[in-house]
Design a protein around this motif. Structure first.
Motif: not given
Length: 173
Positions: A92-112
């Motif tokens: 939490g502290k690091w995210l606030m102090e540095n700014g952080f954006y994570e985005k998904e660029i690809f997904r592979k999904t398996e469901t059972f």
């Protein structure tokens, strides 16, 4: 009629133990897409932008783990097990102090049945204005559909390195 429906809903929510805040969050966990979008969105923000850690914790089962895989000083991969609460306290502290954006660029999904596994390739930025990521990697996300909503059971991840590039099969085509 409307009053009767509202009273019935209120009684259901009261007897089922669902808190008011939880009701507001249910649209965040009603599908895999909404859950993953919320996961990435809730940890992302500019410098000094607060994160909604209550919403973050709501995404996970009570015994869920977040498991980063990193190399130690000897160059051997190790894992660390954190609860959602541990993660919010540690990051939490690091995210606030540095700014952080994570985005998904690809997904592979398996469901059972009621279980789903996702390989979610991500890019990380310090600001949403950045044009090049400072980090990439893959999140291995295990999900549970309990019939009412989706839950994150575990997230296990590793970062891309020069010696461990992301395979083309996990990148956008």
């Amino acid at each position: 009629m409307k009053r009767s429906i509202l009273l019935s809903l209120a009684l259901f929510l009261y007897t089922s133990g669902i808190k008011g805040q939880d009701v507001a969050y249910m649209d965040k966990v009603d599908s895999i897409d909404n859950l993953i979008e919320t996961l990435y969105g809730v940890i992302s923000g500019e410098k000094n932008e607060a994160r909604d850690w209550e919403l973050f914790r709501f995404l996970f089962t009570p015994e869920a783990k977040l498991i980063p895989s990193v190399k130690n000083k000897e160059g051997v991969y190790e894992v660390r097990y954190m609860t959602p609460e541990n993660y919010s306290e540690a990051a939490g502290k690091w995210l606030m102090e540095n700014g952080f954006y994570e985005k998904e660029i690809f997904r592979k999904t398996e469901t059972f049945g009621n279980i789903t596994h996702i390989f979610s390739t991500y890019e990380s930025y310090k600001s949403k204005l950045d044009t090049a990521p400072f980090m990439r990697g893959i999140n291995s996300i295990q999900l549970l559909d309990d019939g009412e909503r989706w839950w994150i059971v575990n997230i296990y991840w590793t970062q891309e390195t020069e010696n461990n590039p992301i395979p083309k099969s996990y990148l956008p085509q």
